[in-house]
Each structure stands twice: as C-alpha cells, then as structure tokens.
Design a protein around this motif. Structure first.
Motif, PDB file in Angstrom:
ATOM      1  N   GLN A  76      35.125  64.650  61.607  1.00 43.83           N
ATOM      2  CA  GLN A  76      34.527  63.569  60.705  1.00 43.83           C
ATOM      3  C   GLN A  76      35.593  62.326  60.076  1.00 43.83           C
ATOM      4  O   GLN A  76      36.724  62.737  59.801  1.00 43.83           O
ATOM      5  N   TYR A  77      35.069  61.132  60.117  1.00 46.74           N
ATOM      6  CA  TYR A  77      35.810  60.102  59.536  1.00 46.74           C
ATOM      7  C   TYR A  77      35.027  59.153  58.894  1.00 46.74           C
ATOM      8  O   TYR A  77      33.894  58.832  59.582  1.00 46.74           O
ATOM      9  N   TYR A  78      35.559  58.435  57.912  1.00 46.54           N
ATOM     10  CA  TYR A  78      34.666  57.377  57.504  1.00 46.54           C
ATOM     11  C   TYR A  78      35.467  55.867  57.958  1.00 46.54           C
ATOM     12  O   TYR A  78      36.380  55.766  57.753  1.00 46.54           O
ATOM     13  N   SER A  79      34.609  55.170  58.491  1.00 41.72           N
ATOM     14  CA  SER A  79      35.028  53.889  59.040  1.00 41.72           C
ATOM     15  C   SER A  79      34.187  52.787  58.494  1.00 41.72           C
ATOM     16  O   SER A  79      32.901  52.918  58.910  1.00 41.72           O
ATOM     17  N   THR A  80      34.734  51.707  57.933  1.00 44.13           N
ATOM     18  CA  THR A  80      33.829  50.494  57.467  1.00 44.13           C
ATOM     19  C   THR A  80      33.397  49.814  58.800  1.00 44.13           C
ATOM     20  O   THR A  80      32.500  49.162  58.528  1.00 44.13           O
ATOM     21  N   TYR A  81      34.125  49.957  59.868  1.00 42.69           N
ATOM     22  CA  TYR A  81      33.727  49.211  61.127  1.00 42.69           C
ATOM     23  C   TYR A  81      32.379  49.721  61.648  1.00 42.69           C
ATOM     24  O   TYR A  81      31.429  48.905  61.908  1.00 42.69           O
ATOM     25  N   ARG A  82      32.183  51.015  61.501  1.00 44.40           N
ATOM     26  CA  ARG A  82      30.791  51.751  61.895  1.00 44.40           C
ATOM     27  C   ARG A  82      29.782  51.224  60.813  1.00 44.40           C
ATOM     28  O   ARG A  82      28.784  50.807  61.132  1.00 44.40           O
TER      29      ARG A  82
END
Length: 569
Positions: A76-82
């Motif tokens: 899991q990762y948090y991506s502002t792009y997504r």
C-alpha cells in the motif's frame, strides 16, 4: 498526446502497478454503466449517492487511495498523483460523487496525521465496512473562524469525556462511521481531535443544510462518550493536524473542477458542431472559434498546472515546502479558471446550457461552489501573498523534480509538522524556467513580469501594510503574482507532456491578456501610489496574434475532439 481526460479513450498515466489503473477504469466503467439519464434523474431528485458508496466499498477503492504505507494491504502507498486522477474522474461525472470522495479523505486524514496508532488501525478496519468519512470542523455561529469552537469535551471523574456541541456544513455526516471532530477540552481550552460515529445513539444528524445530492449536515453530539482511544491528537498538534489536513485535501478542489469543465467542454463542442444557423455550422463563426480556443487553452493550462503541482506535493519534505504555494493556487486559481471556462462555453451554447437533460446545466450549479470550499479566495490569497518576496527575489537551488507517477509513498504529507515559518519558504528561480522558452507570447509575458518586479521594488516595505489594509488591493497584487507561478508550472509541465510550441504560445495569449487585465485593475485602485501606477501601465501589453498558429490549434487540438466523447445514455 491527449491532454484532456476522455473516459472513452483512457490515457495511460504510467502507474507502476495494475491496481492503480484498475481503479480508474472500474470507476469510469461504473459511471458509464449507470448512464447519463439515471445520473440526471438522481441529480434532479436529489438522490444521495448511496450507489456510489456501495461501489467504493465493493471495490475497496478508498482503502487503496487513502491509506499511507504501513496500513491496509501489503504494498500500500499514498499517491497524490492517483488522488488527482480519481478526483478528476469523479468531478467529470458529478460533484456529488466527487464530494463524497473529497470529504471522506478530509475526514480520514486527521487520524493518520495524529498520534494515536491504535486509532489508525481501527480506522482501517472501519473503512472496510463503511468507506464514508467526515470532517467535523465548521460551526454554524463561527463559520470560517476556526479559532473559535463551541464543541467541547467535558472531563469526567473516571478520566473519560463527554462531547457536547454541534457542527455545520459537514459532508457525509449522515452516514459516515469515521467522523473526525475538531473542538476544545472544556477545562483547559486546548484543541483536540476526536472520532465519532454517525450511528451512535448520542449523535444527532439534524438536517441537510442544502438541497442537493450531497448531504451537508448539521449535527449535534449529546453527551457523546469519548475515551483516550477516540482522541487522535490534542493541543498545538491538533491545531496543526487540522491545517495540515486542509493542506492535503484542498488540492482535490482544482482537480475536481478540471473534471467538471472537461465534461462540459465535450458537450458544448459536440452540440455546436451539429448546430446550423444562417447556413453555417456554429463552429464556423469567428467568435465561436475564439471562444473554443480560449476555452481549450485555459482548460489545458489548468490541467498542465495541476499535473506539475502534483509533483511538488509528492516531492515535499522538511527542506522543500514549495507545495504550500502551488497547493492554494490549485485550490483557488484553477477552480476560478474553471468558472471562467464554463462562462466561455455558455456563451457558445447559450440557452442549451439551461436544459435539464444536459450535463452542462448540472455543472453550472455545481461548479460555483468549488472556489468557495476550504477557504475563500481572500483567505487563500492572504496566504499566498506572504510568499511574494522569497519567490520573486530570494530563490534557492533545488534538485530537479521529475514527473512522479511511481509507487513511492507521499510520506511528508502525513508528517508536515508545525504550521510555522510559512513566509520563509524558498523557491527555485522562476526565471530559469521562463528562459527555456522564447515563444512570442512568453517573451511578452516576461516583459510583464519585469514590470511587476518594478512595481514590487517601487512599493518597498509599505506594500505589506497596503495589502493588509485593503483586501481588494491584496487581490490585485496577489492575482498577478499567482499568474507568474501559474505560468512557470505550465511551462515545466508542457515539456513533460510534450505540448507543442503552437499550443503553448496560444495558452500564453490568454495569460498576457489576463496579466494586462489585472494590471488595469491595480492601476485603477484608490490606494495605488503614483510609482505603482507607472509600473502598472507597463504591465498592460497586447498578445502576439498569429492567425496560422490560431487555426492550427483550433484544428489540431480543439475541433479534432468533436464526437470523441459523449456519455453513455
């Protein structure tokens, strides 16, 4: 190169994992399967978006998008792009869907910014059962005055608390299971963030304060029991978590607005291309050509800025806080530009824009709210204006930031720390970016920037007091500064997206005109000094007109999009 979102021809964004792409495609598929007719019925009813909530839960979308590394599934990762892309897609189909997403991330982020590790893991489990979250900040009597709060935790003899008070303008609060509430501890007056559930017997959802699909609640807590397990942060940390949550989430406003206007653009273009008046198709009229080119260029600039601003959000660190300029520009400037584009399109389709069966008539209603969310234009501009001296005259060297579409976790956004030292933030030299292009309108824009520098230098130390004593003057000075930063990121992004020079130069045609218009406004203000007036007059320039360039942009970028998208009925 396809700059605008087209759900019927999805453009790969080079994600490193299949799950990211899957989320976007499944979301598009869900909306298209629902169809335009049913969506308009729900909008006109208005029907709360329960079906979208069910879809989000079934596909575990918020679990993937919202959770930072270390929580949820492996990898899991948090991506502002997504987040940018999902926000744009939701906005494209309707602001009620976007709003359900937006206020859910607002509601969850204080937990992951907070100190309570057990509460974070609890929130992950709750999210699996109910993906809807809410952010309990605003109050009816205090509005934007976030220093005041009548929501209090009253300490009990056994060390627990009872929460009493009410909140206003709280999206999703009719159904959310994780509602982060900002208030004060009654006996110490220190700030606190705690979590409640809308289905608890001591929670009262009073009403929806608007008539729309989104549920924007007034709610009250009546001796709602709270323990330390429900508290995410307190004291100065709670205050910082509140502001840092807004720092993360107000970015969604710009991307949502881009989505809305993109859908309206396709609808207006398709309609105009088939409308024959006085023996000509509407798209053949010279003024309509100008309106469409301006609309496309402004919308394309919104998208280019947003993509590049996303990189700065993802690259943020304790040593690189440039995102704290680009973020409020994304919220304010991009959302307001959305309104400008929509007005241009409305001038083309005229009465058609009122018809109940169009997406456009819905967008007219929904788009107006975007610039007014998460801080007014004046509040955001007062923030931005503090950065003028360092941005304009005190640059710093930074490593080059590439386009960041990878699976790196946006660590810093959940570890932003105290909200101090804002005016000390430094930026890379904008002149170096502008020097990479020598297109005619960019050259004119550079001359306007020099006149603005003359304005600032001639104003001296008195400028700060001028702005604080006259908010109209503050907006005038700030709008020009914002335009310079806006143009810088557009140029940077255009290189990454392989935007051709003709289109980029045509974009700066409207940028030159906007700069001139802001210069005229500032020139006419009663508090503008004679020295400032002289500099303002130098800002007023005519863009370089090129008929061949205009026609190429019209043919290759605008009219080539006729009938490339229409929503499934």
């Amino acid at each position: 190169m396809m700059l605008l979102l087209n759900p019927k021809n999805y453009q790969e964004r080079n994600y490193p994992d299949e799950r990211s792409r899957e989320i976007m495609l499944k979301t598009i598929e869900w909306f298209e399967n629902k169809g335009h007719k049913k969506m308009k019925e729900d909008f006109l009813t208005p029907e709360f978006t329960y079906d979208f909530a069910d879809f989000i839960k079934r596909e575990k979308i918020f679990e993937t998008l919202f959770l930072p590394e270390g929580y949820g599934d492996k990898g899991q990762y948090y991506s502002t792009y997504r987040m940018f892309e999902f926000s744009e897609i939701c906005g494209f189909y309707g602001s009620a869907y976007w709003y359900m997403y937006h206020v859910s991330t607002l509601g969850l982020d204080p937990v992951f910014l907070g100190d309570n590790e057990a509460l974070k893991h609890r929130a992950v489990e709750v999210l699996k059962g109910n993906p809807l979250c809410a952010f309990g900040l605003s109050e009816k009597e205090h509005g934007a005055d976030i220093y005041s709060s009548d929501m209090k935790l009253y300490r009990q003899a056994d060390g627990t608390y009872l929460a009493k008070g009410s909140k206003y303008y709280i999206g999703n609060a009719n159904e959310a299971s994780t509602i982060t509430v900002f208030g004060k501890i009654a006996d110490t007056d220190e700030y606190v963030f705690f979590v409640v559930d809308s289905k608890h017997e001591k929670f009262e959802c009073i009403k929806n304060v608007i008539h729309a699909q989104n549920f924007v609640a007034e709610f009250a807590l009546h001796d709602y029991p709270i323990t330390d397990a429900d508290i995410s942060s307190r004291g100065p940390k709670a205050w910082d978590d509140m502001l840092n949550t807004i720092n993360i989430c107000k970015f969604n406003i710009g991307s949502g607005a881009i989505g809305i206007v993109t859908h309206s653009f396709y609808e207006a273009l398709n309609h105009a291309s088939k409308r024959n008046l006085y023996g000509k198709y509407v798209t053949e009229f010279p003024h309509v050509k100008q309106l469409f080119v301006d609309s496309f260029c402004r919308l394309g600039a919104m998208k280019l800025f947003g993509l590049r601003a996303t990189d700065y959000m993802r690259a943020a660190s304790a040593d690189d806080k440039r995102y704290l300029l680009y973020n409020p520009i994304m919220k304010m400037k991009v959302a307001i530009q959305g309104e400008v584009v929509h007005e241009l399109l409305w001038d083309i389709i005229a009465a058609k824009g009122f018809e109940k069966d169009t997406y456009f008539s819905q967008a007219v209603f929904e788009l107006k709210g975007f610039p007014k969310l998460e801080g007014t234009r004046h509040v955001n501009m007062a923030l931005i204006a503090k950065l003028i001296p360092n941005y304009m005259f005190n640059p710093k060297e930074y490593p080059e930031i590439p386009r960041l579409t990878g699976n790196e976790n946006d660590d810093y956004l959940f570890n932003q720390g105290p909200t101090r030292g804002y005016a000390k933030i430094q930026f890379h030299d904008f002149r170096k970016t502008y020097a990479t292009k020598e297109l005619p309108n960019i050259e004119i824009f550079k001359d306007q920037i020099k006149a603005y520098e003359e304005f600032l230098i001639g104003s001296g130390m008195a400028l700060g007091e001028q702005m604080m004593n006259d908010f109209a003057f503050l907006l005038g000075v700030g709008e020009i500064f914002t335009l310079i930063a806006y143009g810088q990121l557009i140029i940077e992004s255009a290189a990454m997206e392989n935007i051709d020079d003709d289109l980029l130069d045509q974009m700066f045609d409207f940028m030159v005109r906007d700069f001139s218009a802001y210069g005229v406004d500032l020139l006419g203000m009663p508090t503008t000094t004679e020295v400032q007036q002289s500099a303002c007059q130098k800002m007023i320039k005519r863009p370089f007109a090129n008929a061949a360039r205009f026609e190429k942009v019209l043919k290759d970028h605008v009219y080539s999009l006729v009938d490339t998208y229409a929503m499934t009925e």
